[in-house]
Design a protein around this motif. Structure first.
Motif, PDB file in Angstrom:
ATOM      1  N   ILE A   4      45.956  56.246  31.262  1.00 11.80           N
ATOM      2  CA  ILE A   4      46.732  56.817  32.533  1.00 11.80           C
ATOM      3  C   ILE A   4      47.843  56.401  32.747  1.00 11.80           C
ATOM      4  N   ILE A   5      48.859  57.124  32.896  1.00 18.17           N
ATOM      5  CA  ILE A   5      50.223  56.484  33.139  1.00 18.17           C
ATOM      6  C   ILE A   5      50.566  56.607  34.571  1.00 18.17           C
ATOM      7  N   ASN A   6      50.884  55.382  35.233  1.00 16.32           N
ATOM      8  CA  ASN A   6      51.205  55.634  36.574  1.00 16.32           C
ATOM      9  C   ASN A   6      52.586  55.404  36.880  1.00 16.32           C
ATOM     10  N   LEU A   7      53.612  55.904  36.055  1.00 12.40           N
ATOM     11  CA  LEU A   7      55.164  55.702  36.473  1.00 12.40           C
ATOM     12  C   LEU A   7      55.534  56.362  37.629  1.00 12.40           C
ATOM     13  N   ASP A   8      54.729  57.581  37.698  1.00 18.50           N
ATOM     14  CA  ASP A   8      55.142  58.185  39.010  1.00 18.50           C
ATOM     15  C   ASP A   8      55.012  57.583  40.394  1.00 18.50           C
ATOM     16  N   VAL A   9      53.731  56.757  40.364  1.00 19.18           N
ATOM     17  CA  VAL A   9      53.562  55.865  41.452  1.00 19.18           C
ATOM     18  C   VAL A   9      54.352  54.633  41.586  1.00 19.18           C
ATOM     19  N   ILE A  10      54.703  54.027  40.577  1.00 17.80           N
ATOM     20  CA  ILE A  10      55.560  52.926  40.596  1.00 17.80           C
ATOM     21  C   ILE A  10      56.811  53.445  41.147  1.00 17.80           C
ATOM     22  N   MET A  11      57.560  54.432  40.703  1.00 21.21           N
ATOM     23  CA  MET A  11      58.702  55.110  40.848  1.00 21.21           C
ATOM     24  C   MET A  11      58.863  55.577  42.457  1.00 21.21           C
ATOM     25  N   ALA A  12      57.767  56.010  43.031  1.00 20.85           N
ATOM     26  CA  ALA A  12      57.824  56.330  44.477  1.00 20.85           C
ATOM     27  C   ALA A  12      57.809  55.154  45.273  1.00 20.85           C
ATOM     28  N   LYS A  13      57.005  54.061  44.802  1.00 26.96           N
ATOM     29  CA  LYS A  13      57.062  52.661  45.430  1.00 26.96           C
ATOM     30  C   LYS A  13      58.350  52.141  45.448  1.00 26.96           C
ATOM     31  N   ARG A  14      59.067  52.348  44.332  1.00 29.86           N
ATOM     32  CA  ARG A  14      60.555  51.579  44.154  1.00 29.86           C
ATOM     33  C   ARG A  14      61.653  52.648  44.741  1.00 29.86           C
ATOM     34  N   LYS A  15      61.095  53.740  45.089  1.00 27.97           N
ATOM     35  CA  LYS A  15      62.251  54.838  45.619  1.00 27.97           C
ATOM     36  C   LYS A  15      63.308  54.996  44.728  1.00 27.97           C
ATOM     37  N   ASN A  19      66.240  60.743  37.655  1.00 25.00           N
ATOM     38  CA  ASN A  19      67.672  60.674  37.044  1.00 25.00           C
ATOM     39  C   ASN A  19      68.059  59.056  36.967  1.00 25.00           C
ATOM     40  N   GLU A  20      67.971  58.536  38.035  1.00 27.51           N
ATOM     41  CA  GLU A  20      68.346  56.964  38.251  1.00 27.51           C
ATOM     42  C   GLU A  20      67.598  56.257  37.104  1.00 27.51           C
ATOM     43  N   LEU A  21      66.567  56.378  37.053  1.00 25.05           N
ATOM     44  CA  LEU A  21      65.686  55.577  35.899  1.00 25.05           C
ATOM     45  C   LEU A  21      66.017  55.894  34.606  1.00 25.05           C
ATOM     46  N   SER A  22      66.259  57.315  34.297  1.00 18.47           N
ATOM     47  CA  SER A  22      66.907  57.693  33.133  1.00 18.47           C
ATOM     48  C   SER A  22      68.005  56.699  32.736  1.00 18.47           C
ATOM     49  N   GLU A  23      69.003  56.962  33.715  1.00 13.33           N
ATOM     50  CA  GLU A  23      70.332  56.143  33.323  1.00 13.33           C
ATOM     51  C   GLU A  23      69.996  54.693  33.169  1.00 13.33           C
ATOM     52  N   ASP A  26      68.566  54.100  29.545  1.00 10.63           N
ATOM     53  CA  ASP A  26      68.929  55.018  28.550  1.00 10.63           C
ATOM     54  C   ASP A  26      67.970  55.708  27.714  1.00 10.63           C
ATOM     55  N   LEU A  27      67.142  56.697  28.493  1.00  9.29           N
ATOM     56  CA  LEU A  27      66.360  57.430  27.856  1.00  9.29           C
ATOM     57  C   LEU A  27      66.556  58.959  28.438  1.00  9.29           C
ATOM     58  N   THR A  28      66.268  59.899  27.848  1.00 11.49           N
ATOM     59  CA  THR A  28      66.771  61.300  28.355  1.00 11.49           C
ATOM     60  C   THR A  28      65.737  61.728  29.068  1.00 11.49           C
ATOM     61  N   LEU A  29      66.176  62.597  30.001  1.00  8.68           N
ATOM     62  CA  LEU A  29      65.352  62.998  31.328  1.00  8.68           C
ATOM     63  C   LEU A  29      64.068  63.570  30.676  1.00  8.68           C
ATOM     64  N   SER A  30      64.114  64.389  29.712  1.00 12.33           N
ATOM     65  CA  SER A  30      62.995  65.427  29.194  1.00 12.33           C
ATOM     66  C   SER A  30      62.037  63.986  28.341  1.00 12.33           C
ATOM     67  N   ASN A  31      62.444  63.092  27.716  1.00 13.07           N
ATOM     68  CA  ASN A  31      61.394  62.041  27.462  1.00 13.07           C
ATOM     69  C   ASN A  31      60.741  61.322  28.583  1.00 13.07           C
ATOM     70  N   LEU A  32      61.415  61.010  29.429  1.00 12.55           N
ATOM     71  CA  LEU A  32      60.878  60.329  30.480  1.00 12.55           C
ATOM     72  C   LEU A  32      60.067  61.110  31.359  1.00 12.55           C
ATOM     73  N   ALA A  50      61.936  48.295  29.056  1.00 12.23           N
ATOM     74  CA  ALA A  50      63.381  48.623  29.583  1.00 12.23           C
ATOM     75  C   ALA A  50      62.713  49.001  30.920  1.00 12.23           C
ATOM     76  N   ILE A  51      61.800  50.155  31.133  1.00 10.81           N
ATOM     77  CA  ILE A  51      61.137  50.568  32.262  1.00 10.81           C
ATOM     78  C   ILE A  51      60.661  49.500  33.279  1.00 10.81           C
ATOM     79  N   CYS A  52      59.978  48.554  32.729  1.00 14.73           N
ATOM     80  CA  CYS A  52      59.471  47.274  33.385  1.00 14.73           C
ATOM     81  C   CYS A  52      60.730  46.588  34.173  1.00 14.73           C
ATOM     82  N   LYS A  53      61.656  46.379  33.192  1.00 17.18           N
ATOM     83  CA  LYS A  53      62.797  45.572  33.677  1.00 17.18           C
ATOM     84  C   LYS A  53      63.544  46.419  34.926  1.00 17.18           C
ATOM     85  N   ALA A  54      63.622  47.658  34.732  1.00 20.23           N
ATOM     86  CA  ALA A  54      64.324  48.545  35.722  1.00 20.23           C
ATOM     87  C   ALA A  54      63.466  48.616  36.963  1.00 20.23           C
TER      88      ALA A  54
END
Length: 74
Positions: A4-15, A19-23, A26-32, A50-54
């Motif tokens: 299970i990928i909880n990327l959306d949960v972590i992104m919401a917690k970090r607000k 688009n910002e995470l993609s930048e 350095d990953l395309t919006l579609s791949n992210l 890179a995602i964990c660092k960001a």
């Protein structure tokens, strides 16, 4: 799939937006987006790094294992 990928949960917690995470990573919006929706079949360690660092998180915050047999019984 039992991962299970909880990327959306972590992104919401970090607000942080997709688009910002993609930048930042350095990953395309579609791949992210594919990763965020759980449709990805694989992820490179460099991308996960890179995602964990960001997002200032651990890989375990993003990825979770769920036993399909156990989940189906419950």
């Amino acid at each position: 799939m039992s991962i299970i990928i909880n990327l959306d949960v972590i992104m919401a917690k970090r607000k942080i937006s997709l688009n910002e995470l993609s930048e930042r990573v350095d990953l395309t919006l579609s791949n992210l987006s594919i990763l965020k929706t759980g449709k990805a079949k694989a992820i490179r360690f460099s991308t996960l790094d890179a995602i964990c660092k960001a997002l200032d998180c651990q890989p375990g915050d993003i990825l979770e294992y769920a036993d399909e047999k156990r989940t189906a019984k419950e």
